[in-house]
Structures are given as C-alpha cells and as structure tokens.
Design a protein around this motif. Structure first.
Motif, PDB file in Angstrom:
ATOM      1  N   PHE A   1       0.836  -1.200   0.000  1.00  0.00           N
ATOM      2  CA  PHE A   1       0.000   0.000   0.000  1.00  0.00           C
ATOM      3  C   PHE A   1       0.873   1.253   0.000  1.00  0.00           C
ATOM      4  O   PHE A   1       0.671   2.158  -0.801  1.00  0.00           O
ATOM      5  CB  PHE A   1      -0.928  -0.002   1.220  1.00  0.00           C
ATOM      6  CG  PHE A   1      -1.881   1.161   1.260  1.00  0.00           C
ATOM      7  CD1 PHE A   1      -3.117   1.084   0.637  1.00  0.00           C
ATOM      8  CD2 PHE A   1      -1.537   2.347   1.900  1.00  0.00           C
ATOM      9  CE1 PHE A   1      -3.996   2.156   0.658  1.00  0.00           C
ATOM     10  CE2 PHE A   1      -2.404   3.427   1.921  1.00  0.00           C
ATOM     11  CZ  PHE A   1      -3.640   3.328   1.301  1.00  0.00           C
ATOM     12  N   ALA A   2       1.866   1.284   0.894  1.00  0.00           N
ATOM     13  CA  ALA A   2       2.748   2.454   0.986  1.00  0.00           C
ATOM     14  C   ALA A   2       3.526   2.669  -0.303  1.00  0.00           C
ATOM     15  O   ALA A   2       3.664   3.801  -0.775  1.00  0.00           O
ATOM     16  CB  ALA A   2       3.704   2.285   2.169  1.00  0.00           C
ATOM     17  N   ARG A   3       4.026   1.573  -0.884  1.00  0.00           N
ATOM     18  CA  ARG A   3       4.778   1.701  -2.139  1.00  0.00           C
ATOM     19  C   ARG A   3       3.889   2.206  -3.266  1.00  0.00           C
ATOM     20  O   ARG A   3       4.304   3.030  -4.080  1.00  0.00           O
ATOM     21  CB  ARG A   3       5.386   0.345  -2.533  1.00  0.00           C
ATOM     22  CG  ARG A   3       6.618  -0.011  -1.739  1.00  0.00           C
ATOM     23  CD  ARG A   3       7.233  -1.321  -2.204  1.00  0.00           C
ATOM     24  NE  ARG A   3       7.578  -1.284  -3.597  1.00  0.00           N
ATOM     25  CZ  ARG A   3       7.510  -2.342  -4.413  1.00  0.00           C
ATOM     26  NH1 ARG A   3       7.120  -3.506  -3.962  1.00  0.00           N
ATOM     27  NH2 ARG A   3       7.848  -2.235  -5.671  1.00  0.00           N
ATOM     28  N   TRP A   4       2.671   1.686  -3.342  1.00  0.00           N
ATOM     29  CA  TRP A   4       1.795   2.066  -4.447  1.00  0.00           C
ATOM     30  C   TRP A   4       1.371   3.523  -4.358  1.00  0.00           C
ATOM     31  O   TRP A   4       1.337   4.246  -5.346  1.00  0.00           O
ATOM     32  CB  TRP A   4       0.558   1.171  -4.512  1.00  0.00           C
ATOM     33  CG  TRP A   4      -0.246   1.496  -5.722  1.00  0.00           C
ATOM     34  CD1 TRP A   4      -1.357   2.280  -5.780  1.00  0.00           C
ATOM     35  CD2 TRP A   4       0.035   1.115  -7.068  1.00  0.00           C
ATOM     36  NE1 TRP A   4      -1.783   2.402  -7.086  1.00  0.00           N
ATOM     37  CE2 TRP A   4      -0.946   1.697  -7.892  1.00  0.00           C
ATOM     38  CE3 TRP A   4       1.037   0.338  -7.658  1.00  0.00           C
ATOM     39  CZ2 TRP A   4      -0.967   1.519  -9.263  1.00  0.00           C
ATOM     40  CZ3 TRP A   4       1.000   0.164  -9.026  1.00  0.00           C
ATOM     41  CH2 TRP A   4       0.008   0.752  -9.811  1.00  0.00           C
ATOM     42  N   PHE A   5       1.060   3.984  -3.143  1.00  0.00           N
ATOM     43  CA  PHE A   5       0.523   5.332  -2.986  1.00  0.00           C
ATOM     44  C   PHE A   5       1.580   6.367  -2.598  1.00  0.00           C
ATOM     45  O   PHE A   5       1.231   7.478  -2.214  1.00  0.00           O
ATOM     46  CB  PHE A   5      -0.643   5.321  -1.989  1.00  0.00           C
ATOM     47  CG  PHE A   5      -1.847   4.607  -2.543  1.00  0.00           C
ATOM     48  CD1 PHE A   5      -2.618   5.183  -3.538  1.00  0.00           C
ATOM     49  CD2 PHE A   5      -2.170   3.330  -2.108  1.00  0.00           C
ATOM     50  CE1 PHE A   5      -3.715   4.515  -4.066  1.00  0.00           C
ATOM     51  CE2 PHE A   5      -3.266   2.659  -2.633  1.00  0.00           C
ATOM     52  CZ  PHE A   5      -4.044   3.249  -3.610  1.00  0.00           C
TER      53      PHE A   5
END
Length: 119
Positions: free
Chosen positions: A83-87
C-alpha cells in the motif's frame, strides 16, 4: 589530445584534455558510446537496458476499466508495505516488469502485460 578514463570498477569517469584525471583513474583507448557502459579491461560492455515505466494513474484506469479496482484496493490495504509503495506521492510510475505489480494483477485474474504496458 583527449584521453579517456575509468575508475577501478570500469565506470567511465570522462575525457581529459590538459586536465589531470582523478587519482587512481585508468586510461582506456576511447570513450564509450553511452556513459552508462562499463569497461571490462578489454572493451566497453553493452548499454544497459532501460526499464520501461507506466504511470500508476494509467494502471489504475485500466484496473477500473476491467472492473477490478475494489479487489485491487482490498489486496493493497491488506499489505501495508505494498500500500505504501503504491501510494507513495513521489513515485508516480511503476516499472512495467515490477514483480509485485505482476503478482497482484495475476491474482486479480488480469493480464499484467496489458495492464502494465507503457502508455
């Protein structure tokens, strides 16, 4: 006359004409075609392949068009790292061959080649 130099790892430093190269620089017969090439002691290596990227917004649009955005969001929110990497706001693109993105799209039943294709 310009002389060309690499460091101890074969990384191109540059050409020098009348200036002294850095300490430890190794002279080579000519400059590479591309500064990212490395010297193997006898010749310049191949130009490294450039990994293609696609905007995450394009990927999201394609997932939405496939009707899978709720499933994709659910999968991302179950893994805080993904999630952190994507956003991440400073990373608006993803590599077209990103293994995590390919795994997610495959799990969603989507074609990673089509979803991650450069726009």
């Amino acid at each position: 006359m310009t002389k060309y130099f690499v460091d101890g790892d074969g990384v191109y430093i540059g050409g020098f004409d009348g200036a002294k190269p850095p300490k430890g620089a190794i002279e080579v017969p000519d400059a590479p075609q591309d500064a990212s090439q490395t010297w193997d002691g006898h010749a310049w290596g191949a130009v490294p392949a450039v990994r293609q990227k696609v905007l995450k917004s394009v990927v999201q649009s394609r997932i939405i068009d496939a009707g899978k955005m709720p499933d994709a969001y659910a999968a991302l929110t179950q893994n805080p790292i993904y999630f952190a990497r994507w956003f991440a706001p400073d990373r608006p693109e993803v590599y077209c061959d990103d293994p995590d993105a390919i795994q997610l799209l495959t799990a969603l039943g989507l074609d990673p080649g089509a979803i991650l294709a450069p726009a």
